[in-house]
Design a protein around this motif. Structure first.
Motif, PDB file in Angstrom:
ATOM      1  N   PHE A   1       1.137  -1.029   0.035  1.00  0.00           N
ATOM      2  CA  PHE A   1       0.238  -0.091   0.312  1.00  0.00           C
ATOM      3  C   PHE A   1       0.966   1.423  -0.008  1.00  0.00           C
ATOM      4  O   PHE A   1       1.270   1.012   0.316  1.00  0.00           O
ATOM      5  CB  PHE A   1      -0.855  -0.024   1.905  1.00  0.00           C
ATOM      6  CG  PHE A   1      -2.086   1.256   1.327  1.00  0.00           C
ATOM      7  CD1 PHE A   1      -2.880   1.774   1.141  1.00  0.00           C
ATOM      8  CD2 PHE A   1      -1.912   2.554   2.488  1.00  0.00           C
ATOM      9  CE1 PHE A   1      -3.166   2.887   0.208  1.00  0.00           C
ATOM     10  CE2 PHE A   1      -2.429   3.175   2.446  1.00  0.00           C
ATOM     11  CZ  PHE A   1      -3.382   3.412   1.875  1.00  0.00           C
ATOM     12  N   THR A   2      -0.013   2.467  -0.940  1.00  0.00           N
ATOM     13  CA  THR A   2       1.322   3.274  -1.401  1.00  0.00           C
ATOM     14  C   THR A   2       0.212   4.714  -0.320  1.00  0.00           C
ATOM     15  O   THR A   2       1.695   5.535  -0.689  1.00  0.00           O
ATOM     16  CB  THR A   2       2.551   3.143  -2.024  1.00  0.00           C
ATOM     17  OG1 THR A   2       1.316   3.572  -3.333  1.00  0.00           O
ATOM     18  CG2 THR A   2       3.273   1.638  -3.167  1.00  0.00           C
ATOM     19  N   ALA A   3      -0.007   4.691  -1.252  1.00  0.00           N
ATOM     20  CA  ALA A   3      -0.904   6.267  -1.446  1.00  0.00           C
ATOM     21  C   ALA A   3      -2.455   6.063  -1.052  1.00  0.00           C
ATOM     22  O   ALA A   3      -3.137   4.560  -1.416  1.00  0.00           O
ATOM     23  CB  ALA A   3      -0.621   7.634  -2.144  1.00  0.00           C
ATOM     24  N   ARG A   4      -3.277   7.265  -0.341  1.00  0.00           N
ATOM     25  CA  ARG A   4      -4.172   6.765  -0.446  1.00  0.00           C
ATOM     26  C   ARG A   4      -4.948   8.456  -0.348  1.00  0.00           C
ATOM     27  O   ARG A   4      -3.978   9.564  -0.348  1.00  0.00           O
ATOM     28  CB  ARG A   4      -5.363   7.244   0.962  1.00  0.00           C
ATOM     29  CG  ARG A   4      -5.328   7.629   2.997  1.00  0.00           C
ATOM     30  CD  ARG A   4      -6.398   7.251   3.103  1.00  0.00           C
ATOM     31  NE  ARG A   4      -5.933   6.152   3.808  1.00  0.00           N
ATOM     32  CZ  ARG A   4      -5.530   5.746   5.320  1.00  0.00           C
ATOM     33  NH1 ARG A   4      -4.092   6.976   5.241  1.00  0.00           N
ATOM     34  NH2 ARG A   4      -5.142   4.642   4.874  1.00  0.00           N
ATOM     35  N   LEU A   5      -6.349   8.557  -1.744  1.00  0.00           N
ATOM     36  CA  LEU A   5      -6.077  10.080  -1.555  1.00  0.00           C
ATOM     37  C   LEU A   5      -8.008  10.086  -1.370  1.00  0.00           C
ATOM     38  O   LEU A   5      -9.218   9.707  -2.329  1.00  0.00           O
ATOM     39  CB  LEU A   5      -6.520  10.464  -3.110  1.00  0.00           C
ATOM     40  CG  LEU A   5      -4.971  10.376  -4.252  1.00  0.00           C
ATOM     41  CD1 LEU A   5      -4.598   8.797  -4.627  1.00  0.00           C
ATOM     42  CD2 LEU A   5      -5.341  11.089  -5.406  1.00  0.00           C
ATOM     43  N   PRO A   6      -8.715  10.937  -0.360  1.00  0.00           N
ATOM     44  CA  PRO A   6      -9.912  10.567   0.238  1.00  0.00           C
ATOM     45  C   PRO A   6     -10.531  11.943  -0.574  1.00  0.00           C
ATOM     46  O   PRO A   6      -9.638  13.050  -0.447  1.00  0.00           O
ATOM     47  CB  PRO A   6      -9.511  11.395   1.940  1.00  0.00           C
ATOM     48  CG  PRO A   6      -8.128  11.870   1.884  1.00  0.00           C
ATOM     49  CD  PRO A   6      -7.293  11.261   0.745  1.00  0.00           C
ATOM     50  N   ARG A   7     -11.741  12.217  -0.669  1.00  0.00           N
ATOM     51  CA  ARG A   7     -12.099  13.239  -1.192  1.00  0.00           C
ATOM     52  C   ARG A   7     -13.587  12.840  -0.642  1.00  0.00           C
ATOM     53  O   ARG A   7     -14.630  11.661  -1.564  1.00  0.00           O
ATOM     54  CB  ARG A   7     -12.296  12.986  -2.689  1.00  0.00           C
ATOM     55  CG  ARG A   7     -12.935  14.282  -3.577  1.00  0.00           C
ATOM     56  CD  ARG A   7     -12.220  14.457  -4.554  1.00  0.00           C
ATOM     57  NE  ARG A   7     -13.311  15.465  -5.681  1.00  0.00           N
ATOM     58  CZ  ARG A   7     -12.214  16.509  -5.779  1.00  0.00           C
ATOM     59  NH1 ARG A   7     -11.597  17.013  -5.239  1.00  0.00           N
ATOM     60  NH2 ARG A   7     -13.296  17.714  -6.590  1.00  0.00           N
ATOM     61  N   GLU A   8     -13.827  13.813  -0.228  1.00  0.00           N
ATOM     62  CA  GLU A   8     -16.125  13.610  -0.500  1.00  0.00           C
ATOM     63  C   GLU A   8     -16.610  12.663   0.611  1.00  0.00           C
ATOM     64  O   GLU A   8     -17.462  11.820   0.156  1.00  0.00           O
ATOM     65  CB  GLU A   8     -16.568  13.743  -0.775  1.00  0.00           C
ATOM     66  CG  GLU A   8     -16.485  15.756  -1.851  1.00  0.00           C
ATOM     67  CD  GLU A   8     -17.011  15.887  -3.136  1.00  0.00           C
ATOM     68  OE1 GLU A   8     -18.097  15.131  -3.486  1.00  0.00           O
ATOM     69  OE2 GLU A   8     -16.797  16.319  -4.058  1.00  0.00           O
TER      70      GLU A   8
END
Length: 302
Positions: free
Chosen positions: A277-284
């Protein structure tokens, strides 16, 4: 002038994008939203999410469908309306629907916004009649950002977009430099829509649109440098073994279509397949997750 019918539901502004994501791609000719009564605070103003049709829809079925999604999101009393649009309103509605979207270097626009792209952007034209998957939904937006970030750091050759819908993510990968992109969907209608969008953007030499029901379908010649699956948490968990197997050594996997509360469960399934796991992008309230096979270190997405 063509006629259009609508079914729409009244929701808070913050619920619009998640509702559209849950609605999925099997809709009418277009999905849009508009503010009913402007207020100083948009979060308090009533908004309506509208599904347009070019023939009278099954009103009872659509009322039931929208109501069920609203109940699942905690908006049990959300009112649903239906009717026929005055013909002269279509341009106004399609212009709202096709408002340009900028995500990373990608600029998504309708024909009426031709020439408005900023310098240096990677432009994608989406026809108003094929308007689902326009980048406004938070999961699609997150995938676009992740594709841009990865393409800046890795030369992409072979890309799989599973559950392609409108084809927007497959086209984005091609615009970012990928020479061979497979845009696959279980729905033949979605594949036809994707193919029309691919042709509209002059990408038929890079993007193949095809019907495929599973990640290891013989028509999908993996492994791939990048795999994108913007679906839902349940199917993502169910296909973890096959989907992870399509990621080449050093390749990336982008998963989206999951709520924040579903991240832990989805992430566990893919870590168990040997992906990092390298990244998360949260949005709304929605999360886009990025994994890599044999990742040396975490990457940061901004």
């Amino acid at each position: 002038m063509p006629s259009f019918w609508f079914v729409e539901i009244e929701l808070p502004y913050a619920a619009l994008a998640p509702f559209e994501e849950l609605l999925g791609d099997d809709t009418g000719v277009a999905v849009s939203s508009y503010e009913v009564a402007p207020l100083p605070d948009p979060d308090l103003a009533p908004w309506r999410l509208q599904v347009l049709f070019d023939a009278p829809p099954d009103e009872a079925a659509w009322r039931k469908r929208l109501g069920a999604i609203a109940i699942g999101m905690g908006h049990a009393k959300a009112p649903v309306y239906a009717g026929k649009l005055p013909d002269q309103d279509w341009v106004r509605h399609t212009n709202k629907l096709n408002a340009p979207v900028a995500a990373g270097r990608f600029f998504l626009y309708g024909a009426h916004d031709a020439g408005s792209a900023p310098p240096g952007s990677l432009n994608l034209l989406l026809d108003a009649g094929l308007a689902f998957g326009t980048g406004r939904a938070p999961s699609t937006f997150g995938c676009l950002q992740a594709i841009d970030h990865i393409a800046r750091r890795k030369r992409l050759s072979r890309v799989l977009d599973l559950g392609t819908g409108s084809g927007v993510l497959a086209m984005a990968a091609a615009k970012a430099g990928a020479r061979n992109v497979w845009a696959a969907d279980i729905d033949p209608v979605a594949v036809l829509v994707a193919a029309e969008n691919v042709a509209l953007n002059g990408l038929r030499d890079r993007v193949r649109c095809l019907v495929a029901s599973k990640p290891r379908d013989p028509k999908l010649p993996g492994p791939f440098d990048l795999v994108v699956a913007n679906i839902l948490a349940g199917p993502l968990c169910a296909m973890a073994t096959e989907l992870a197997a399509q990621v080449a050594p050093g390749g990336y996997l982008i998963l989206s279509g999951l709520l924040a509360r579903e991240e832990r469960r989805v992430k566990a399934h893919y870590i168990a397949q040997g992906l990092d796991f390298t990244a998360r992008l949260p949005r709304e309230g929605w999360h886009t997750l990025v994994f890599r096979r044999d990742a040396p270190a975490l990457i940061a997405l901004r």
